[in-house]
Design a protein around this motif. Sequence first.
Motif, PDB file in Angstrom:
ATOM      1  N   ASN A  81       0.821  -1.221   0.000  1.00 30.67           N
ATOM      2  CA  ASN A  81       0.000   0.000   0.000  1.00 30.67           C
ATOM      3  C   ASN A  81       0.847   1.260   0.000  1.00 30.67           C
ATOM      4  O   ASN A  81       0.551   2.241   0.694  1.00 30.67           O
ATOM      5  CB  ASN A  81      -0.931   0.018   1.219  1.00 30.67           C
ATOM      6  N   VAL A  82       1.927   1.248  -0.780  1.00 28.12           N
ATOM      7  CA  VAL A  82       2.803   2.420  -0.852  1.00 28.12           C
ATOM      8  C   VAL A  82       2.117   3.528  -1.639  1.00 28.12           C
ATOM      9  O   VAL A  82       1.601   3.303  -2.742  1.00 28.12           O
ATOM     10  CB  VAL A  82       4.156   2.058  -1.492  1.00 28.12           C
ATOM     11  N   VAL A  83       2.119   4.719  -1.068  1.00 30.03           N
ATOM     12  CA  VAL A  83       1.549   5.906  -1.716  1.00 30.03           C
ATOM     13  C   VAL A  83       2.634   6.968  -1.785  1.00 30.03           C
ATOM     14  O   VAL A  83       3.315   7.230  -0.784  1.00 30.03           O
ATOM     15  CB  VAL A  83       0.334   6.451  -0.937  1.00 30.03           C
ATOM     16  N   ALA A  84       2.819   7.552  -2.954  1.00 34.61           N
ATOM     17  CA  ALA A  84       3.798   8.624  -3.144  1.00 34.61           C
ATOM     18  C   ALA A  84       3.060   9.861  -3.649  1.00 34.61           C
ATOM     19  O   ALA A  84       2.352   9.787  -4.657  1.00 34.61           O
ATOM     20  CB  ALA A  84       4.875   8.207  -4.137  1.00 34.61           C
ATOM     21  N   VAL A  85       3.225  10.981  -2.953  1.00 34.22           N
ATOM     22  CA  VAL A  85       2.500  12.207  -3.282  1.00 34.22           C
ATOM     23  C   VAL A  85       3.495  13.272  -3.726  1.00 34.22           C
ATOM     24  O   VAL A  85       4.393  13.652  -2.968  1.00 34.22           O
ATOM     25  CB  VAL A  85       1.694  12.721  -2.076  1.00 34.22           C
ATOM     26  N   SER A  86       3.336  13.739  -4.957  1.00 34.65           N
ATOM     27  CA  SER A  86       4.196  14.795  -5.483  1.00 34.65           C
ATOM     28  C   SER A  86       3.339  15.960  -5.958  1.00 34.65           C
ATOM     29  O   SER A  86       2.112  15.868  -6.006  1.00 34.65           O
ATOM     30  CB  SER A  86       5.063  14.274  -6.636  1.00 34.65           C
ATOM     31  N   ILE A  87       3.997  17.051  -6.307  1.00 37.50           N
ATOM     32  CA  ILE A  87       3.315  18.270  -6.758  1.00 37.50           C
ATOM     33  C   ILE A  87       3.830  18.623  -8.146  1.00 37.50           C
ATOM     34  O   ILE A  87       5.040  18.593  -8.386  1.00 37.50           O
ATOM     35  CB  ILE A  87       3.579  19.441  -5.799  1.00 37.50           C
ATOM     36  N   ALA A  88       2.937  18.951  -9.038  1.00 40.93           N
ATOM     37  CA  ALA A  88       3.326  19.338 -10.397  1.00 40.93           C
ATOM     38  C   ALA A  88       3.226  20.854 -10.534  1.00 40.93           C
ATOM     39  O   ALA A  88       2.165  21.406 -10.827  1.00 40.93           O
ATOM     40  CB  ALA A  88       2.429  18.656 -11.433  1.00 40.93           C
ATOM     41  N   LYS A  89       4.339  21.519 -10.283  1.00 41.70           N
ATOM     42  CA  LYS A  89       4.424  22.965 -10.450  1.00 41.70           C
ATOM     43  C   LYS A  89       5.695  23.289 -11.207  1.00 41.70           C
ATOM     44  O   LYS A  89       6.581  22.456 -11.371  1.00 41.70           O
ATOM     45  CB  LYS A  89       4.435  23.658  -9.079  1.00 41.70           C
ATOM     46  N   ARG A  90       5.809  24.534 -11.627  1.00 44.02           N
ATOM     47  CA  ARG A  90       6.941  24.927 -12.448  1.00 44.02           C
ATOM     48  C   ARG A  90       8.225  25.090 -11.646  1.00 44.02           C
ATOM     49  O   ARG A  90       9.293  24.673 -12.078  1.00 44.02           O
ATOM     50  CB  ARG A  90       6.623  26.239 -13.177  1.00 44.02           C
ATOM     51  N   LYS A  91       8.129  25.698 -10.459  1.00 52.01           N
ATOM     52  CA  LYS A  91       9.322  25.961  -9.668  1.00 52.01           C
ATOM     53  C   LYS A  91       9.531  24.856  -8.644  1.00 52.01           C
ATOM     54  O   LYS A  91       8.589  24.387  -8.019  1.00 52.01           O
ATOM     55  CB  LYS A  91       9.199  27.312  -8.955  1.00 52.01           C
ATOM     56  N   SER A 113       9.053  20.691   2.305  1.00 47.46           N
ATOM     57  CA  SER A 113       9.780  21.305   3.405  1.00 47.46           C
ATOM     58  C   SER A 113       9.809  22.817   3.227  1.00 47.46           C
ATOM     59  O   SER A 113       9.547  23.330   2.141  1.00 47.46           O
ATOM     60  CB  SER A 113      11.216  20.774   3.471  1.00 47.46           C
ATOM     61  N   ALA A 114      10.171  23.513   4.297  1.00 49.57           N
ATOM     62  CA  ALA A 114      10.183  24.971   4.258  1.00 49.57           C
ATOM     63  C   ALA A 114      11.528  25.535   3.861  1.00 49.57           C
ATOM     64  O   ALA A 114      11.639  26.712   3.564  1.00 49.57           O
ATOM     65  CB  ALA A 114       9.798  25.523   5.622  1.00 49.57           C
ATOM     66  N   ASP A 115      12.551  24.708   3.842  1.00 47.94           N
ATOM     67  CA  ASP A 115      13.897  25.246   3.690  1.00 47.94           C
ATOM     68  C   ASP A 115      14.655  24.602   2.538  1.00 47.94           C
ATOM     69  O   ASP A 115      15.867  24.507   2.560  1.00 47.94           O
ATOM     70  CB  ASP A 115      14.682  25.058   4.989  1.00 47.94           C
ATOM     71  N   THR A 116      13.951  24.136   1.526  1.00 44.90           N
ATOM     72  CA  THR A 116      14.634  23.517   0.398  1.00 44.90           C
ATOM     73  C   THR A 116      13.982  23.962  -0.901  1.00 44.90           C
ATOM     74  O   THR A 116      12.795  24.268  -0.942  1.00 44.90           O
ATOM     75  CB  THR A 116      14.586  21.975   0.487  1.00 44.90           C
ATOM     76  N   ASP A 117      14.774  24.012  -1.952  1.00 42.55           N
ATOM     77  CA  ASP A 117      14.230  24.312  -3.264  1.00 42.55           C
ATOM     78  C   ASP A 117      14.340  23.083  -4.160  1.00 42.55           C
ATOM     79  O   ASP A 117      14.433  23.192  -5.379  1.00 42.55           O
ATOM     80  CB  ASP A 117      14.928  25.515  -3.905  1.00 42.55           C
ATOM     81  N   LEU A 118      14.305  21.902  -3.542  1.00 45.98           N
ATOM     82  CA  LEU A 118      14.302  20.648  -4.281  1.00 45.98           C
ATOM     83  C   LEU A 118      12.884  20.085  -4.315  1.00 45.98           C
ATOM     84  O   LEU A 118      12.138  20.191  -3.339  1.00 45.98           O
ATOM     85  CB  LEU A 118      15.231  19.622  -3.619  1.00 45.98           C
ATOM     86  N   ALA A 119      12.520  19.481  -5.449  1.00 51.89           N
ATOM     87  CA  ALA A 119      11.233  18.802  -5.509  1.00 51.89           C
ATOM     88  C   ALA A 119      11.260  17.617  -4.549  1.00 51.89           C
ATOM     89  O   ALA A 119      12.243  16.888  -4.469  1.00 51.89           O
ATOM     90  CB  ALA A 119      10.961  18.333  -6.934  1.00 51.89           C
ATOM     91  N   GLU A 120      10.168  17.444  -3.820  1.00 52.53           N
ATOM     92  CA  GLU A 120      10.107  16.396  -2.810  1.00 52.53           C
ATOM     93  C   GLU A 120       8.854  15.541  -2.996  1.00 52.53           C
ATOM     94  O   GLU A 120       7.924  15.922  -3.711  1.00 52.53           O
ATOM     95  CB  GLU A 120      10.094  17.007  -1.409  1.00 52.53           C
ATOM     96  N   VAL A 121       8.848  14.420  -2.292  1.00 47.59           N
ATOM     97  CA  VAL A 121       7.720  13.500  -2.378  1.00 47.59           C
ATOM     98  C   VAL A 121       7.406  13.001  -0.971  1.00 47.59           C
ATOM     99  O   VAL A 121       8.304  12.819  -0.140  1.00 47.59           O
ATOM    100  CB  VAL A 121       8.050  12.320  -3.332  1.00 47.59           C
ATOM    101  N   SER A 172      15.654  12.279 -14.326  1.00 46.49           N
ATOM    102  CA  SER A 172      15.330  12.676 -12.958  1.00 46.49           C
ATOM    103  C   SER A 172      15.108  14.180 -12.943  1.00 46.49           C
ATOM    104  O   SER A 172      15.971  14.941 -13.374  1.00 46.49           O
ATOM    105  CB  SER A 172      16.479  12.294 -12.013  1.00 46.49           C
ATOM    106  N   ARG A 173      13.949  14.608 -12.420  1.00 46.81           N
ATOM    107  CA  ARG A 173      13.575  16.024 -12.493  1.00 46.81           C
ATOM    108  C   ARG A 173      13.561  16.653 -11.093  1.00 46.81           C
ATOM    109  O   ARG A 173      12.584  17.280 -10.677  1.00 46.81           O
ATOM    110  CB  ARG A 173      12.217  16.162 -13.174  1.00 46.81           C
ATOM    111  N   GLN A 174      14.662  16.467 -10.388  1.00 47.31           N
ATOM    112  CA  GLN A 174      14.784  17.012  -9.037  1.00 47.31           C
ATOM    113  C   GLN A 174      14.609  18.527  -9.025  1.00 47.31           C
ATOM    114  O   GLN A 174      14.043  19.091  -8.102  1.00 47.31           O
ATOM    115  CB  GLN A 174      16.160  16.644  -8.465  1.00 47.31           C
ATOM    116  N   GLN A 175      15.106  19.189 -10.066  1.00 50.48           N
ATOM    117  CA  GLN A 175      14.964  20.638 -10.174  1.00 50.48           C
ATOM    118  C   GLN A 175      13.755  21.023 -11.022  1.00 50.48           C
ATOM    119  O   GLN A 175      13.627  22.158 -11.463  1.00 50.48           O
ATOM    120  CB  GLN A 175      16.237  21.242 -10.785  1.00 50.48           C
TER     121      GLN A 175
END
Length: 979
Positions: free
Chosen positions: A599-609, A616-624, A884-887
């Motif tokens: 039952n693994v669930v991965a939640v990401s956000i599709a935005k430009r920046k 997180s509040a202190d990173t400019d890396l895409a996270e999941v 890989s689209r970390q940025q």
Amino acid sequence: MQLPESAINGALASVLTRMNQNWSVTAEPAGVIKDCAGSRVDILVEQFKNSRLVLQNELAPARTVEEVAVERLGKRFASDGSVISGAVALRTPASLNMCRTVEEAQDKLSTLELEYALFRLIPNSVGDSPTNVNRTPATPHKFLKGPIPALAEFLLNAGTGDFLFHESLQALDEGVEEAIEVLKAMTQTSDQLKSKLANILMQSFSDEGISQGLGIAATVVINATLFQQTLAVQYDNVMSLAQMRARGMLHQTGVINQGRKILEINYWPIYSIAVSVLEAIDEPYVASEFVQRLSATTQKLIDLEVATTHDLCGIVFQRFMTERKYLASFYTRPESARLLAHLAVPDLDWASPSVYSGFKFADYACGTGALVHGVYQRVSHLYEFAGGNPSSVHAHMMENNVTAADIVPSAAHLTATLLTSLFPHKTYRTSRVEVPDYGRIGDEDRVCLGSLELLAEEQEYFSTLFPNPSDGKVIGPEGEAELSYQLTAIPKSQDLVIMNPPYTRSMSDWIDGAHGTWKPFNALGNSEETQALMRSRERELTANVDCYNGYQSMPSAFCGVADRMLKEEGTFAFVLPMTSLQGCSWHKFRTMLAQNYLNVVAVSIAKRKAIDCSWSADTDLAEVLIVGRKNGSNDQNSDRKPRGTLVTLGERPPNSMMATEYAQAIKSAVGARSHLTRTLEDGPFGGTPLTVGDEVIGELLSVPMSDVSWNELGIRDLSLAQFVHQLSKGTLWFPGSRRPISDEIAIERIESFATVGYADNNIANNTRAAYQRIPVSQNPDFPMVWKKESSKQRSLVVDPDQEGRIKTEREDLAFRIWDRRSCSLIAREVSFPSQSLVTAYASTSVIGGRAWPNVQLKSPAHEKAFVLWGNSTLGLISFWYYSSRQQVTRGMVTVTDIAELPWFDPTSLSSDQLAEVEELFQDLQERKFKAVGAADEDDARIELDQRLLVDILRLPKAILEPLARLRSKWCSEPSVAPN
């Protein structure tokens, strides 16, 4: 006989009353609204003086309920004249009307889904007069939906209005700024205070970053003095600030002495650092000014009545921790923490006291405690909603069940405050909020790595709580103790481990003057020698950790800690960089998820920046966000093929209240309705829409799990993922089409038809590399295309920009590299909004380079076909998908990744087709291509698509229309669209 609406309101109020011990819910109260004797509210919810909501309830379809709810806003309560700033429009099912008694309606309510929306006044920037009304959800006539517990959670979240928080946070911000200025003058004339604070907080602060350290110190003291107001109600020997002021005790010594009296009761994690901070200020004038500024700030908060009840105090404490800019290096965004905590808490029998009191959860890198607090708050609500009394079990939970650890004492202090503030009137003897040893232990050669010591075979966890540098003692939960003590930490003991671990990689630090240090360990004053020992200890601890990788060492090691500490069927819940599910170095972690979790669930956000795709509040890396249930004994021998659910959101939840709704929607979609979720293997029909209040907030997709990357992360339109998946099998099936157009495209892994060149660290820029890199000459022997130059590299043909000189004793490697030379190149990294080429053709054979590894094929014609495919729409989308689209807007691949990319096989072409390739390349080689993200507006790209796919590959001309739609769809993706 139908039940009247007033009786239904009474039934609803009775059910809600039982779900929270700290609110009052009244049906049909009289005289609530000032000067409106004839007007009434259906239900009034009062949590505390500053938190009152009016509910307007109508049976569905309830066409006027919104208008009536809005009419209540701006009026005043008759009891005290305060403004009605919040109203809820509630729609209950018409079936309640058929109940014969109130008791029958109460029973029926537990089986029904209700609809609700919140309306709040938005204050004017000047004064308190309302200028607008905010609606949640935002779309008119759309309602949130859920059962009674969901409504109760919604009302708890909605109860405290933004007026109070806005004013309290503004007062806090101004007070901390003033305190910083007072202390900053002292640090500019002497390093003594800075040194003392660095020792107390176990953080080093540069002159440029001293404001953060001083801000943390000030926040800690304000936090303690505000909490004192709550304790003054509970204990006779604790004075409020007003009592201290009246007795002339509101000065440095008085505040310290009051703090020590509180320490005699308990609350060591909260008050020990605050007392130490005050004692560190040894200039009388500065100390006096500091105390006066902070006491004035605390008084403002008291005047706003944020500390008059423990519920409100706890909520404001949470906002302190999660919205203080000086603590940004410590925290997960509040809405992110709420979402992950709600996704992570499993569906158990929360009505059972034994289930609640036996539930153990931990965060071994807790920061300010947002995650572990979110879990505790969630489970306590669930228990209370089911009729339990969580405050009566608080001591047991803190002493046995809630574990939080951080190597920075100020972070652990804030975590302890948050956890304590849930039930501040309840004390406990000990807690499992810890500051584990980090660095050298005394004068020994032994070192500890904080929570990573849980990977050791010994089941003991050495912890140092809040050291007192003057006597070498530590402050424990009830007083001073020896320097180090043992906390038993039993593997496979936790029901839930939730973390946002540090992302630091285990590598040499490149900061100027930090030569010989290691990035994860260059903190808390550790010497170079100590750091070397810590690096060795890391290797020792992680030797048998299945998910560990040396490149992403810290986060992967913490994943290993969670896996070791979780019991069977326990829940793994992490905030991780997106590369954890995409990057080559993380493949062992993905294998662990596939083999050990369901039952693994991965939640990401599709935005430009990238910053908008982070949790997180202190990173400019895409996270999941990743949540999964550890296998139990019944799962071990299952023949299942592991699958996970990918959730792509269009936005982060706008606030914590909506994060709760998002979590409810996700859990519902991946629970009983999971069989309805679209799969990656389906045709390109898109994911399953995810809705909240009838608004689409994202898509879900079921994907296979293995060590293979989750390339679908961060894609807004998941039909593109399904399209590329079909293409990887040789099937051309366009979104919007009923069936495939072709299933005969020759798609193979690049390594099956070509030889990929060497990685750049073998070529140059490494002590063991084969070549010394120099500027290119007119007739280079070993030319390279080393650099990425978007402004110049617009056409298919590129020129060498560097060349190599063979190093002494590296001749064998140099000629092995030379033997792989070619003209065809593929980018290691592509910025989709700005770069024009994914593949390029060198004007002479080259040995690749940092930006452009080379790919060797049978002939120049084959290499040109390889380059043409890479710059066609299908090649662009394939590279984008598998990178890989970390940025976010930048796709990256390693040389290993390149070998495994599904790609068109040029060796499948006939001699006639290869001749046509030569002709097409000749025609296009000098054309300037627009940026990749503008492919839908690029005439050169459109011509390339038509001639390559239709004229050379003999695909039907009918593909051109769906291909144009595909091109436009892809170019509208946030990660692709041009600037």
